[in-house]
Design a protein around this motif. Structure first.
Motif, PDB file in Angstrom:
ATOM      1  N   LYS A   1       0.640  -1.198   0.213  1.00 26.35           N
ATOM      2  CA  LYS A   1       0.316  -0.284   0.160  1.00 26.35           C
ATOM      3  C   LYS A   1       0.820   1.255   0.197  1.00 26.35           C
ATOM      4  CE  LYS A   1      -3.434  -2.309   2.577  1.00 26.35           C
ATOM      5  NZ  LYS A   1      -4.630  -2.257   1.385  1.00 26.35           N
ATOM      6  N   LEU A   2       0.157   2.046  -0.179  1.00 24.35           N
ATOM      7  CA  LEU A   2       1.108   3.549  -0.780  1.00 24.35           C
ATOM      8  C   LEU A   2       0.399   4.779  -0.717  1.00 24.35           C
ATOM      9  CD1 LEU A   2       3.687   4.578  -1.700  1.00 24.35           C
ATOM     10  CD2 LEU A   2       2.949   4.598  -4.752  1.00 24.35           C
TER      11      LEU A   2
ATOM     12  N   ILE B   1       0.827  -2.641  -6.777  1.00 24.83           N
ATOM     13  CA  ILE B   1       0.751  -1.644  -5.794  1.00 24.83           C
ATOM     14  C   ILE B   1      -0.750  -0.763  -5.420  1.00 24.83           C
ATOM     15  CG2 ILE B   1       0.991   0.612  -5.172  1.00 24.83           C
ATOM     16  CD1 ILE B   1       3.709  -0.505  -5.277  1.00 24.83           C
ATOM     17  N   GLU B   2      -1.156  -0.626  -3.738  1.00 22.11           N
ATOM     18  CA  GLU B   2      -2.595   0.048  -3.633  1.00 22.11           C
ATOM     19  C   GLU B   2      -2.271   1.522  -3.504  1.00 22.11           C
ATOM     20  OE1 GLU B   2      -4.981  -4.289  -3.069  1.00 22.11           O
ATOM     21  OE2 GLU B   2      -4.670  -3.385  -1.780  1.00 22.11           O
ATOM     22  N   ILE B   3      -3.235   2.065  -3.994  1.00 20.13           N
ATOM     23  CA  ILE B   3      -3.590   3.344  -3.429  1.00 20.13           C
ATOM     24  C   ILE B   3      -4.748   3.531  -2.521  1.00 20.13           C
ATOM     25  CG2 ILE B   3      -3.204   6.044  -3.798  1.00 20.13           C
ATOM     26  CD1 ILE B   3      -1.246   4.423  -4.996  1.00 20.13           C
ATOM     27  N   PRO B   4      -4.237   3.816  -1.313  1.00 19.65           N
ATOM     28  CA  PRO B   4      -6.253   3.112  -0.719  1.00 19.65           C
ATOM     29  C   PRO B   4      -6.808   4.906  -1.267  1.00 19.65           C
ATOM     30  CG  PRO B   4      -4.053   3.424   0.717  1.00 19.65           C
ATOM     31  CD  PRO B   4      -3.168   3.846  -0.684  1.00 19.65           C
ATOM     32  N   GLU B   5      -7.863   5.193  -0.964  1.00 19.90           N
ATOM     33  CA  GLU B   5      -9.134   6.071  -1.243  1.00 19.90           C
ATOM     34  C   GLU B   5      -8.571   7.479  -0.590  1.00 19.90           C
ATOM     35  OE1 GLU B   5     -13.342   5.894  -1.841  1.00 19.90           O
ATOM     36  OE2 GLU B   5     -13.426   6.644  -0.481  1.00 19.90           O
ATOM     37  N   SER B   6      -7.913   7.555   0.305  1.00 22.12           N
ATOM     38  CA  SER B   6      -8.068   8.319   1.875  1.00 22.12           C
ATOM     39  C   SER B   6      -6.963   8.853   1.678  1.00 22.12           C
ATOM     40  CB  SER B   6      -8.085   8.803   3.415  1.00 22.12           C
ATOM     41  OG  SER B   6      -7.824   9.798   3.434  1.00 22.12           O
TER      42      SER B   6
ATOM     43  N   ARG C   1     -10.836   1.593   1.903  1.00 21.50           N
ATOM     44  CA  ARG C   1     -11.098   1.481  -0.093  1.00 21.50           C
ATOM     45  C   ARG C   1      -9.962   1.998  -0.019  1.00 21.50           C
ATOM     46  NH1 ARG C   1     -15.315   3.815   2.646  1.00 21.50           N
ATOM     47  NH2 ARG C   1     -14.402   5.853   2.434  1.00 21.50           N
ATOM     48  N   VAL C   2      -9.999   1.338  -1.867  1.00 22.75           N
ATOM     49  CA  VAL C   2      -8.285   1.317  -2.805  1.00 22.75           C
ATOM     50  C   VAL C   2      -9.287   1.767  -3.649  1.00 22.75           C
ATOM     51  CG1 VAL C   2      -7.142  -0.512  -4.014  1.00 22.75           C
ATOM     52  CG2 VAL C   2      -7.828  -0.694  -1.899  1.00 22.75           C
ATOM     53  N   SER C   3      -8.607   3.013  -4.434  1.00 21.21           N
ATOM     54  CA  SER C   3      -8.530   3.853  -5.522  1.00 21.21           C
ATOM     55  C   SER C   3      -8.438   4.049  -6.473  1.00 21.21           C
ATOM     56  CB  SER C   3      -8.487   5.305  -4.944  1.00 21.21           C
ATOM     57  OG  SER C   3      -7.075   5.620  -5.010  1.00 21.21           O
ATOM     58  N   ALA C   4      -6.784   2.888  -6.365  1.00 20.75           N
ATOM     59  CA  ALA C   4      -6.240   2.342  -7.389  1.00 20.75           C
ATOM     60  C   ALA C   4      -5.129   1.065  -6.955  1.00 20.75           C
ATOM     61  CB  ALA C   4      -4.802   3.479  -8.332  1.00 20.75           C
ATOM     62  N   ARG C   5      -5.366   1.070  -7.946  1.00 13.19           N
ATOM     63  CA  ARG C   5      -4.525  -0.672  -7.902  1.00 13.19           C
ATOM     64  C   ARG C   5      -2.917  -0.542  -9.683  1.00 13.19           C
ATOM     65  NH1 ARG C   5      -3.884  -5.511  -5.459  1.00 13.19           N
ATOM     66  NH2 ARG C   5      -2.549  -6.851  -6.710  1.00 13.19           N
TER      67      ARG C   5
END
Length: 506
Positions: A404-405, A427-432, A463-467
Protein backbone atom coordinates in the motif's frame (compact mmCIF):
# COMPACT_ATOMS: atom_id res chain seq x y z
CA UNK A 1 -24.56 13.07 10.97
CA UNK A 2 -21.52 13.38 13.20
CA UNK A 3 -17.97 14.03 12.02
CA UNK A 4 -14.47 13.58 13.39
CA UNK A 5 -11.50 15.90 13.04
CA UNK A 6 -7.99 14.61 12.41
CA UNK A 7 -5.12 17.07 12.86
CA UNK A 8 -1.80 16.08 11.29
CA UNK A 9 1.24 18.14 12.31
CA UNK A 10 3.80 17.05 9.72
CA UNK A 11 7.40 18.09 9.21
CA UNK A 12 6.63 20.38 6.28
CA UNK A 13 2.83 20.73 6.44
CA UNK A 14 0.11 20.95 9.06
CA UNK A 15 -3.35 19.73 8.05
CA UNK A 16 -6.81 19.68 9.58
CA UNK A 17 -9.07 17.08 7.99
CA UNK A 18 -12.76 16.40 8.66
CA UNK A 19 -14.09 12.89 8.02
CA UNK A 20 -17.64 11.52 8.00
CA UNK A 21 -18.87 8.17 9.34
CA UNK A 22 -17.82 6.42 6.12
CA UNK A 23 -14.27 7.74 6.47
CA UNK A 24 -14.67 10.04 3.47
CA UNK A 25 -12.81 13.33 3.51
CA UNK A 26 -15.34 16.15 3.90
CA UNK A 27 -12.82 18.98 4.06
CA UNK A 28 -9.08 19.47 4.36
CA UNK A 29 -7.08 22.63 5.05
CA UNK A 30 -3.28 22.87 4.84
CA UNK A 31 -0.57 25.30 5.78
CA UNK A 32 3.17 24.99 5.23
CA UNK A 33 5.11 24.84 8.47
CA UNK A 34 7.52 27.70 9.09
CA UNK A 35 10.90 26.02 9.62
CA UNK A 36 13.71 27.99 11.23
CA UNK A 37 17.44 27.37 10.76
CA UNK A 38 19.17 29.61 13.33
CA UNK A 39 22.39 27.64 12.78
CA UNK A 40 23.57 25.25 10.10
CA UNK A 41 22.03 21.84 10.68
CA UNK A 42 19.41 23.13 13.14
CA UNK A 43 15.71 22.52 12.44
CA UNK A 44 13.37 24.52 14.66
CA UNK A 45 9.88 26.00 14.81
CA UNK A 46 8.20 28.70 16.84
CA UNK A 47 5.54 26.74 18.79
CA UNK A 48 3.26 29.79 18.92
CA UNK A 49 3.33 30.02 15.13
CA UNK A 50 2.61 26.29 14.77
CA UNK A 51 -0.39 26.65 17.10
CA UNK A 52 -1.60 29.62 15.04
CA UNK A 53 -1.43 27.49 11.88
CA UNK A 54 -3.43 24.77 13.64
CA UNK A 55 -6.11 27.36 14.44
CA UNK A 56 -6.17 28.60 10.85
CA UNK A 57 -6.50 25.14 9.31
CA UNK A 58 -9.20 24.04 11.75
CA UNK A 59 -11.34 27.11 11.12
CA UNK A 60 -10.85 26.77 7.36
CA UNK A 61 -11.80 23.08 7.39
CA UNK A 62 -15.01 23.85 9.30
CA UNK A 63 -15.87 26.67 6.90
CA UNK A 64 -15.14 24.55 3.82
CA UNK A 65 -17.33 21.73 5.13
CA UNK A 66 -20.04 24.25 6.18
CA UNK A 67 -20.07 22.76 9.64
CA UNK A 68 -20.15 24.24 13.13
CA UNK A 69 -18.15 23.15 16.14
CA UNK A 70 -20.93 20.99 17.59
CA UNK A 71 -20.87 18.83 14.45
CA UNK A 72 -17.43 17.48 15.45
CA UNK A 73 -17.87 14.52 17.79
CA UNK A 74 -14.19 14.04 18.68
CA UNK A 75 -10.66 15.07 17.74
CA UNK A 76 -7.57 12.99 17.03
CA UNK A 77 -4.06 14.37 16.60
CA UNK A 78 -1.00 12.89 14.93
CA UNK A 79 2.37 14.43 14.26
CA UNK A 80 5.93 13.80 13.20
CA UNK A 81 7.88 11.84 15.76
CA UNK A 82 11.12 12.69 17.54
CA UNK A 83 12.31 16.21 18.23
CA UNK A 84 11.42 17.98 21.46
CA UNK A 85 9.18 20.80 22.71
CA UNK A 86 10.05 22.02 26.21
CA UNK A 87 7.23 23.57 28.28
CA UNK A 88 7.23 25.12 31.74
CA UNK A 89 4.85 24.64 34.67
CA UNK A 90 2.41 27.08 33.04
CA UNK A 91 2.40 24.94 29.86
CA UNK A 92 4.29 27.63 27.93
CA UNK A 93 7.23 26.81 25.62
CA UNK A 94 10.59 27.82 27.07
CA UNK A 95 12.38 27.83 23.69
CA UNK A 96 11.79 27.00 20.02
CA UNK A 97 10.64 23.49 19.22
CA UNK A 98 13.27 21.19 17.71
CA UNK A 99 12.28 18.87 14.85
CA UNK A 100 13.49 15.35 14.06
CA UNK A 101 15.66 16.43 11.05
CA UNK A 102 17.84 18.46 13.44
CA UNK A 103 21.55 17.55 13.38
CA UNK A 104 22.92 19.27 16.49
CA UNK A 105 23.16 16.08 18.58
CA UNK A 106 25.13 14.18 15.94
CA UNK A 107 28.37 14.41 17.97
CA UNK A 108 26.59 12.75 20.91
CA UNK A 109 25.42 9.94 18.64
CA UNK A 110 28.89 9.43 17.16
CA UNK A 111 30.33 9.25 20.68
CA UNK A 112 27.84 6.49 21.61
CA UNK A 113 28.79 4.67 18.43
CA UNK A 114 32.51 4.95 19.21
CA UNK A 115 31.86 3.59 22.70
CA UNK A 116 30.10 0.56 21.23
CA UNK A 117 26.83 1.41 23.01
CA UNK A 118 24.43 1.36 20.07
CA UNK A 119 23.81 -2.40 20.01
CA UNK A 120 22.71 -2.45 23.64
CA UNK A 121 20.49 0.60 23.21
CA UNK A 122 18.89 -0.95 20.14
CA UNK A 123 18.13 -4.09 22.13
CA UNK A 124 16.20 -1.96 24.64
CA UNK A 125 14.30 0.17 22.15
CA UNK A 126 14.23 -1.61 18.80
CA UNK A 127 15.18 1.75 17.31
CA UNK A 128 18.36 2.83 15.59
CA UNK A 129 19.38 6.20 17.00
CA UNK A 130 19.49 9.36 14.91
CA UNK A 131 20.43 12.91 15.96
CA UNK A 132 16.78 13.98 16.08
CA UNK A 133 15.74 11.41 18.67
CA UNK A 134 14.18 13.15 21.67
CA UNK A 135 16.53 11.66 24.28
CA UNK A 136 19.66 12.72 22.37
CA UNK A 137 18.29 16.26 21.94
CA UNK A 138 17.45 16.45 25.66
CA UNK A 139 21.01 15.38 26.45
CA UNK A 140 22.38 18.04 24.11
CA UNK A 141 20.19 20.73 25.65
CA UNK A 142 21.29 19.75 29.16
CA UNK A 143 24.87 20.65 28.17
CA UNK A 144 24.36 23.50 25.70
CA UNK A 145 21.15 25.15 26.92
CA UNK A 146 21.04 24.55 30.68
CA UNK A 147 18.76 27.57 31.23
CA UNK A 148 15.96 26.10 29.10
CA UNK A 149 16.53 22.70 30.68
CA UNK A 150 16.17 24.19 34.16
CA UNK A 151 13.00 26.15 33.33
CA UNK A 152 11.20 23.24 31.65
CA UNK A 153 8.62 21.20 33.56
CA UNK A 154 8.45 18.48 30.91
CA UNK A 155 8.98 17.77 27.22
CA UNK A 156 6.45 16.92 24.53
CA UNK A 157 6.36 15.68 20.94
CA UNK A 158 4.70 17.50 18.04
CA UNK A 159 1.16 16.17 18.44
CA UNK A 160 1.31 16.46 22.23
CA UNK A 161 1.98 20.18 22.17
CA UNK A 162 -1.09 20.81 20.02
CA UNK A 163 -3.19 18.62 22.32
CA UNK A 164 -1.82 20.61 25.27
CA UNK A 165 -3.04 23.82 23.65
CA UNK A 166 -6.44 22.27 22.98
CA UNK A 167 -7.01 20.59 26.35
CA UNK A 168 -4.43 21.81 28.86
CA UNK A 169 -3.31 18.17 29.33
CA UNK A 170 0.37 17.30 28.95
CA UNK A 171 0.82 13.62 28.01
CA UNK A 172 2.50 11.31 25.52
CA UNK A 173 1.39 8.03 23.95
CA UNK A 174 3.30 4.73 23.60
CA UNK A 175 4.07 5.27 19.90
CA UNK A 176 5.91 8.55 20.53
CA UNK A 177 7.60 7.03 23.59
CA UNK A 178 8.95 4.39 21.19
CA UNK A 179 10.90 7.05 19.32
CA UNK A 180 12.23 8.95 22.35
CA UNK A 181 13.32 6.08 22.26
CA UNK A 182 12.07 3.99 25.16
CA UNK A 183 11.67 0.42 26.36
CA UNK A 184 9.77 -1.19 23.47
CA UNK A 185 8.90 -4.35 25.41
CA UNK A 186 7.43 -2.41 28.32
CA UNK A 187 6.01 0.33 26.03
CA UNK A 188 7.41 2.88 28.49
CA UNK A 189 10.44 5.11 29.05
CA UNK A 190 13.88 3.58 29.62
CA UNK A 191 15.97 5.10 32.40
CA UNK A 192 19.06 3.32 31.05
CA UNK A 193 18.61 4.79 27.61
CA UNK A 194 17.89 8.30 28.92
CA UNK A 195 21.08 8.17 30.99
CA UNK A 196 23.12 6.92 28.04
CA UNK A 197 21.91 9.91 26.00
CA UNK A 198 22.78 12.36 28.77
CA UNK A 199 19.09 13.03 29.55
CA UNK A 200 19.03 11.72 33.12
CA UNK A 201 17.93 15.17 34.37
CA UNK A 202 14.55 14.51 32.73
CA UNK A 203 13.77 11.27 34.53
CA UNK A 204 11.81 13.19 37.19
CA UNK A 205 10.00 15.27 34.56
CA UNK A 206 8.71 12.67 32.13
CA UNK A 207 5.25 13.30 30.65
CA UNK A 208 2.47 10.91 31.63
CA UNK A 209 1.95 8.03 29.19
CA UNK A 210 -1.69 7.69 28.12
CA UNK A 211 -2.94 5.04 25.67
CA UNK A 212 -3.27 6.35 22.12
CA UNK A 213 -7.01 5.60 21.90
CA UNK A 214 -7.97 7.07 25.29
CA UNK A 215 -9.67 10.43 25.72
CA UNK A 216 -6.83 12.49 27.16
CA UNK A 217 -8.85 15.66 27.73
CA UNK A 218 -11.59 17.94 26.47
CA UNK A 219 -11.49 21.18 24.50
CA UNK A 220 -10.94 24.17 26.78
CA UNK A 221 -12.93 27.43 26.41
CA UNK A 222 -10.10 29.53 24.95
CA UNK A 223 -9.14 26.86 22.41
CA UNK A 224 -12.80 26.42 21.45
CA UNK A 225 -13.17 30.14 20.79
CA UNK A 226 -9.98 30.29 18.73
CA UNK A 227 -10.64 27.21 16.59
CA UNK A 228 -14.42 27.46 16.18
CA UNK A 229 -14.83 24.03 17.77
CA UNK A 230 -17.16 23.30 20.69
CA UNK A 231 -15.98 23.52 24.28
CA UNK A 232 -15.81 20.09 25.88
CA UNK A 233 -15.19 18.17 22.63
CA UNK A 234 -13.24 14.98 23.50
CA UNK A 235 -9.62 14.82 22.34
CA UNK A 236 -7.82 11.47 22.30
CA UNK A 237 -4.13 11.08 23.12
CA UNK A 238 -3.33 10.27 19.49
CA UNK A 239 -0.47 8.58 17.67
CA UNK A 240 2.85 9.42 16.10
CA UNK A 241 2.51 9.63 12.33
CA UNK A 242 4.40 6.42 11.62
CA UNK A 243 1.80 4.42 13.55
CA UNK A 244 -1.24 6.55 12.64
CA UNK A 245 -0.67 5.94 8.93
CA UNK A 246 -1.07 2.19 9.42
CA UNK A 247 -4.59 2.66 10.79
CA UNK A 248 -5.59 5.14 8.09
CA UNK A 249 -4.31 2.86 5.36
CA UNK A 250 -6.17 -0.10 6.86
CA UNK A 251 -2.98 -2.06 7.63
CA UNK A 252 -4.07 -3.83 10.82
CA UNK A 253 -3.17 -7.44 10.05
CA UNK A 254 0.29 -8.73 10.92
CA UNK A 255 2.38 -8.83 7.74
CA UNK A 256 0.65 -5.84 6.11
CA UNK A 257 3.19 -3.74 4.23
CA UNK A 258 2.90 -0.07 3.36
CA UNK A 259 5.00 2.93 2.43
CA UNK A 260 4.18 6.51 3.36
CA UNK A 261 5.70 8.64 0.64
CA UNK A 262 6.25 11.77 2.71
CA UNK A 263 9.09 14.03 3.81
CA UNK A 264 10.61 10.87 5.24
CA UNK A 265 9.70 7.76 3.24
CA UNK A 266 8.42 5.22 5.79
CA UNK A 267 8.68 1.64 4.57
CA UNK A 268 6.60 -0.26 7.08
CA UNK A 269 5.57 -3.76 8.16
CA UNK A 270 2.88 -4.46 10.79
CA UNK A 271 3.95 -7.02 13.41
CA UNK A 272 2.21 -8.93 16.21
CA UNK A 273 5.13 -8.41 18.60
CA UNK A 274 8.21 -6.22 19.15
CA UNK A 275 10.37 -8.12 16.67
CA UNK A 276 13.65 -6.32 16.09
CA UNK A 277 15.05 -7.83 12.87
CA UNK A 278 17.02 -6.50 11.10
CA UNK A 279 19.20 -5.66 14.08
CA UNK A 280 20.36 -2.10 14.57
CA UNK A 281 18.33 -0.56 11.77
CA UNK A 282 15.23 1.60 11.48
CA UNK A 283 12.36 2.07 13.89
CA UNK A 284 9.96 -0.06 15.92
CA UNK A 285 6.82 1.69 17.18
CA UNK A 286 4.06 0.56 19.53
CA UNK A 287 0.53 0.59 18.08
CA UNK A 288 -2.96 0.04 19.50
CA UNK A 289 -4.29 -3.53 19.79
CA UNK A 290 -0.89 -4.62 21.18
CA UNK A 291 0.62 -4.47 17.71
CA UNK A 292 3.80 -2.89 16.40
CA UNK A 293 5.01 -1.36 13.17
CA UNK A 294 8.56 -1.99 11.96
CA UNK A 295 9.84 0.83 9.77
CA UNK A 296 12.96 1.00 7.62
CA UNK A 297 12.90 4.61 6.44
CA UNK A 298 14.54 6.57 3.71
CA UNK A 299 14.94 9.66 5.90
CA UNK A 300 15.11 11.88 2.81
CA UNK A 301 11.81 10.83 1.17
CA UNK A 302 10.01 13.53 -0.83
CA UNK A 303 12.45 15.98 0.75
CA UNK A 304 14.61 14.80 -2.15
CA UNK A 305 12.11 16.04 -4.73
CA UNK A 306 11.69 19.35 -2.87
CA UNK A 307 15.48 19.78 -2.81
CA UNK A 308 15.79 19.00 -6.51
CA UNK A 309 13.10 21.49 -7.55
CA UNK A 310 14.48 24.22 -5.31
CA UNK A 311 17.97 23.80 -6.76
CA UNK A 312 17.29 22.90 -10.41
CA UNK A 313 13.77 24.24 -11.01
CA UNK A 314 10.94 22.70 -12.97
CA UNK A 315 7.62 23.44 -14.71
CA UNK A 316 5.41 25.85 -12.79
CA UNK A 317 1.83 27.07 -12.87
CA UNK A 318 1.03 30.75 -13.35
CA UNK A 319 0.80 31.19 -9.57
CA UNK A 320 4.35 29.88 -9.13
CA UNK A 321 3.40 26.46 -7.75
CA UNK A 322 5.06 23.38 -9.20
CA UNK A 323 3.28 21.73 -12.16
CA UNK A 324 3.66 18.08 -11.22
CA UNK A 325 1.63 16.86 -14.22
CA UNK A 326 4.09 18.54 -16.58
CA UNK A 327 7.00 17.13 -14.56
CA UNK A 328 5.66 13.60 -14.81
CA UNK A 329 5.18 13.95 -18.56
CA UNK A 330 8.80 15.07 -18.87
CA UNK A 331 10.05 12.22 -16.68
CA UNK A 332 7.87 9.65 -18.49
CA UNK A 333 9.50 10.65 -21.79
CA UNK A 334 12.86 9.41 -20.45
CA UNK A 335 13.42 5.62 -20.71
CA UNK A 336 13.92 3.45 -17.59
CA UNK A 337 17.36 4.03 -16.11
CA UNK A 338 17.18 7.80 -16.59
CA UNK A 339 19.73 7.86 -19.39
CA UNK A 340 22.27 6.06 -17.20
CA UNK A 341 21.89 8.40 -14.21
CA UNK A 342 21.35 7.07 -10.68
CA UNK A 343 20.69 9.11 -7.56
CA UNK A 344 21.51 7.99 -4.03
CA UNK A 345 18.75 9.91 -2.18
CA UNK A 346 20.66 10.52 1.04
CA UNK A 347 20.37 14.28 1.36
CA UNK A 348 19.06 14.45 4.91
CA UNK A 349 21.73 15.80 7.23
CA UNK A 350 20.69 13.19 9.80
CA UNK A 351 22.19 10.53 7.53
CA UNK A 352 20.85 7.05 6.71
CA UNK A 353 19.01 4.64 9.02
CA UNK A 354 18.14 1.87 6.55
CA UNK A 355 19.02 -0.48 4.99
CA UNK A 356 22.30 0.45 6.69
CA UNK A 357 23.06 2.89 9.49
CA UNK A 358 25.43 5.78 8.79
CA UNK A 359 24.77 9.28 10.15
CA UNK A 360 27.53 10.60 7.88
CA UNK A 361 26.18 9.18 4.58
CA UNK A 362 25.21 11.70 1.93
CA UNK A 363 23.68 11.54 -1.54
CA UNK A 364 25.15 11.64 -5.02
CA UNK A 365 24.20 11.64 -8.71
CA UNK A 366 26.15 9.03 -10.69
CA UNK A 367 26.47 8.47 -14.43
CA UNK A 368 26.13 12.00 -15.81
CA UNK A 369 27.56 13.04 -19.16
CA UNK A 370 27.32 15.96 -21.56
CA UNK A 371 24.08 14.41 -22.79
CA UNK A 372 22.44 14.51 -19.35
CA UNK A 373 19.53 16.94 -19.11
CA UNK A 374 17.44 18.18 -16.21
CA UNK A 375 14.72 15.71 -17.25
CA UNK A 376 17.18 12.83 -16.89
CA UNK A 377 17.98 14.02 -13.37
CA UNK A 378 14.28 14.44 -12.64
CA UNK A 379 13.52 10.87 -13.69
CA UNK A 380 16.46 9.72 -11.57
CA UNK A 381 14.83 11.38 -8.54
CA UNK A 382 11.53 9.54 -9.15
CA UNK A 383 13.36 6.24 -9.63
CA UNK A 384 15.66 6.76 -6.62
CA UNK A 385 12.80 6.83 -4.12
CA UNK A 386 11.47 3.60 -5.65
CA UNK A 387 14.91 1.98 -5.42
CA UNK A 388 15.29 3.06 -1.79
CA UNK A 389 11.90 1.56 -0.93
CA UNK A 390 12.80 -1.76 -2.59
CA UNK A 391 16.17 -1.63 -0.82
CA UNK A 392 14.54 -1.22 2.59
CA UNK A 393 11.95 -3.96 2.10
CA UNK A 394 14.70 -6.30 0.88
CA UNK A 395 16.24 -5.96 4.35
CA UNK A 396 12.97 -6.82 6.12
CA UNK A 397 12.52 -10.30 7.63
CA UNK A 398 9.41 -10.79 5.49
CA UNK A 399 9.11 -9.81 1.82
CA UNK A 400 5.80 -8.12 0.92
CA UNK A 401 3.57 -9.65 -1.74
CA UNK A 402 1.80 -6.32 -2.24
CA UNK A 403 2.35 -2.80 -1.01
CA UNK A 404 0.00 0.00 0.00
CA UNK A 405 1.34 3.42 -0.97
CA UNK A 406 0.18 6.55 0.83
CA UNK A 407 1.18 10.20 1.10
CA UNK A 408 1.06 13.08 -1.36
CA UNK A 409 3.26 11.39 -3.96
CA UNK A 410 0.98 8.34 -3.99
CA UNK A 411 -1.65 10.33 -5.87
CA UNK A 412 0.59 10.29 -8.97
CA UNK A 413 -0.33 7.48 -11.43
CA UNK A 414 3.13 7.79 -13.00
CA UNK A 415 4.86 7.26 -9.65
CA UNK A 416 2.43 4.50 -8.58
CA UNK A 417 3.22 2.46 -11.69
CA UNK A 418 6.93 3.18 -11.29
CA UNK A 419 6.84 1.79 -7.73
CA UNK A 420 5.09 -1.35 -9.02
CA UNK A 421 7.65 -1.87 -11.80
CA UNK A 422 10.71 -1.21 -9.63
CA UNK A 423 9.52 -3.17 -6.58
CA UNK A 424 7.94 -5.96 -8.64
CA UNK A 425 4.76 -6.17 -6.53
CA UNK A 426 1.21 -4.80 -6.94
CA UNK A 427 0.76 -1.30 -5.51
CA UNK A 428 -2.54 -0.29 -3.89
CA UNK A 429 -3.45 3.35 -3.31
CA UNK A 430 -5.86 3.97 -0.39
CA UNK A 431 -8.80 6.22 -1.20
CA UNK A 432 -7.89 8.69 1.53
CA UNK A 433 -4.77 10.66 0.79
CA UNK A 434 -4.62 11.73 4.45
CA UNK A 435 -3.80 8.41 6.09
CA UNK A 436 -2.27 9.85 9.26
CA UNK A 437 -5.19 12.18 9.97
CA UNK A 438 -7.66 9.40 9.19
CA UNK A 439 -5.87 6.98 11.51
CA UNK A 440 -6.28 9.21 14.57
CA UNK A 441 -9.78 10.25 13.46
CA UNK A 442 -10.78 6.57 13.55
CA UNK A 443 -9.42 6.22 17.08
CA UNK A 444 -11.31 9.36 18.12
CA UNK A 445 -14.53 8.07 16.55
CA UNK A 446 -14.22 4.74 18.35
CA UNK A 447 -13.65 6.58 21.63
CA UNK A 448 -17.06 8.30 21.35
CA UNK A 449 -18.98 5.36 19.88
CA UNK A 450 -19.14 6.30 16.19
CA UNK A 451 -17.77 2.81 15.49
CA UNK A 452 -17.91 -0.14 17.90
CA UNK A 453 -14.17 -0.89 17.72
CA UNK A 454 -11.09 -0.16 15.68
CA UNK A 455 -11.45 -3.24 13.46
CA UNK A 456 -14.99 -2.22 12.53
CA UNK A 457 -13.88 1.37 11.90
CA UNK A 458 -11.12 0.25 9.54
CA UNK A 459 -13.42 -2.16 7.73
CA UNK A 460 -16.00 0.60 7.26
CA UNK A 461 -13.57 3.21 5.98
CA UNK A 462 -10.71 1.40 4.20
CA UNK A 463 -11.08 1.59 0.41
CA UNK A 464 -8.63 1.33 -2.49
CA UNK A 465 -8.77 4.04 -5.18
CA UNK A 466 -6.20 2.58 -7.59
CA UNK A 467 -4.09 -0.53 -8.12
CA UNK A 468 -0.97 -0.84 -10.25
CA UNK A 469 0.32 -4.21 -11.44
CA UNK A 470 4.05 -4.58 -12.21
CA UNK A 471 4.97 -4.88 -15.87
CA UNK A 472 7.25 -7.98 -16.05
CA UNK A 473 9.34 -6.48 -18.85
CA UNK A 474 9.91 -3.23 -16.95
CA UNK A 475 10.60 -5.08 -13.69
CA UNK A 476 13.31 -7.15 -15.37
CA UNK A 477 14.93 -3.96 -16.68
CA UNK A 478 14.79 -2.40 -13.24
CA UNK A 479 16.28 -5.48 -11.61
CA UNK A 480 19.56 -4.59 -13.33
CA UNK A 481 19.42 -0.93 -12.37
CA UNK A 482 18.53 -1.84 -8.79
CA UNK A 483 21.58 -4.10 -8.58
CA UNK A 484 23.76 -1.18 -9.67
CA UNK A 485 22.00 1.07 -7.17
CA UNK A 486 22.86 -1.31 -4.32
CA UNK A 487 26.47 -1.57 -5.47
CA UNK A 488 26.76 2.21 -5.61
CA UNK A 489 25.35 2.86 -2.15
CA UNK A 490 27.70 0.23 -0.72
CA UNK A 491 30.69 1.83 -2.45
CA UNK A 492 29.81 5.39 -1.49
CA UNK A 493 29.46 4.36 2.17
CA UNK A 494 33.22 3.81 2.23
CA UNK A 495 33.79 7.53 1.73
CA UNK A 496 31.40 8.88 4.41
CA UNK A 497 33.98 9.23 7.19
CA UNK A 498 36.68 10.61 4.89
CA UNK A 499 34.27 13.22 3.52
CA UNK A 500 33.15 14.21 7.03
CA UNK A 501 36.77 14.59 8.18
CA UNK A 502 37.58 16.85 5.24
CA UNK A 503 34.48 18.92 5.92
CA UNK A 504 35.60 19.30 9.54
CA UNK A 505 39.00 20.53 8.39
CA UNK A 506 37.38 23.02 6.03
Amino acid sequence: MKYVLGIDKGTSMIKSVIFDEAGSTVAVARRRVDVLHPQAGWHEEDPKRTWALCIETTREALATARLIGSDIAAIGITGHMGGAILVDAANLPVRNAIGWPDERAQSHLLKLEAEGALDGLFQISGNGLMPGNTALLLGWLAVHDPDSTARAATFLCAKDYLRLRLTGVAAIDPSDVSFVPGDIDGRTFSAELMRACGAEAWLERLPAIVASEKIAGHLQPEAAELTGLMEGTPVITGLGDGAAAALGIGALASGSAFTVLGTSCLNSLVLDGPHRAPHGLGFLFAMPLDQYVRILPNTSGTMTMDWFLERFGGPQHADGSWDFNAMEMAAAAIPPGAGGVLLLPYINGAGVLAPFADPLARGAFFGMSVHTTRDHLLRAVYEALCYSTRDCFAAMPEAPTSLKLSGGGAQSPFWGQLFADVCGVPIEIPESAESGALGVALLAGVAVGMWPDLEAAVQRTSRVSARYEPDPVQTKIYDGWFGLYQALRSTYRNFSSQRAALMEQA
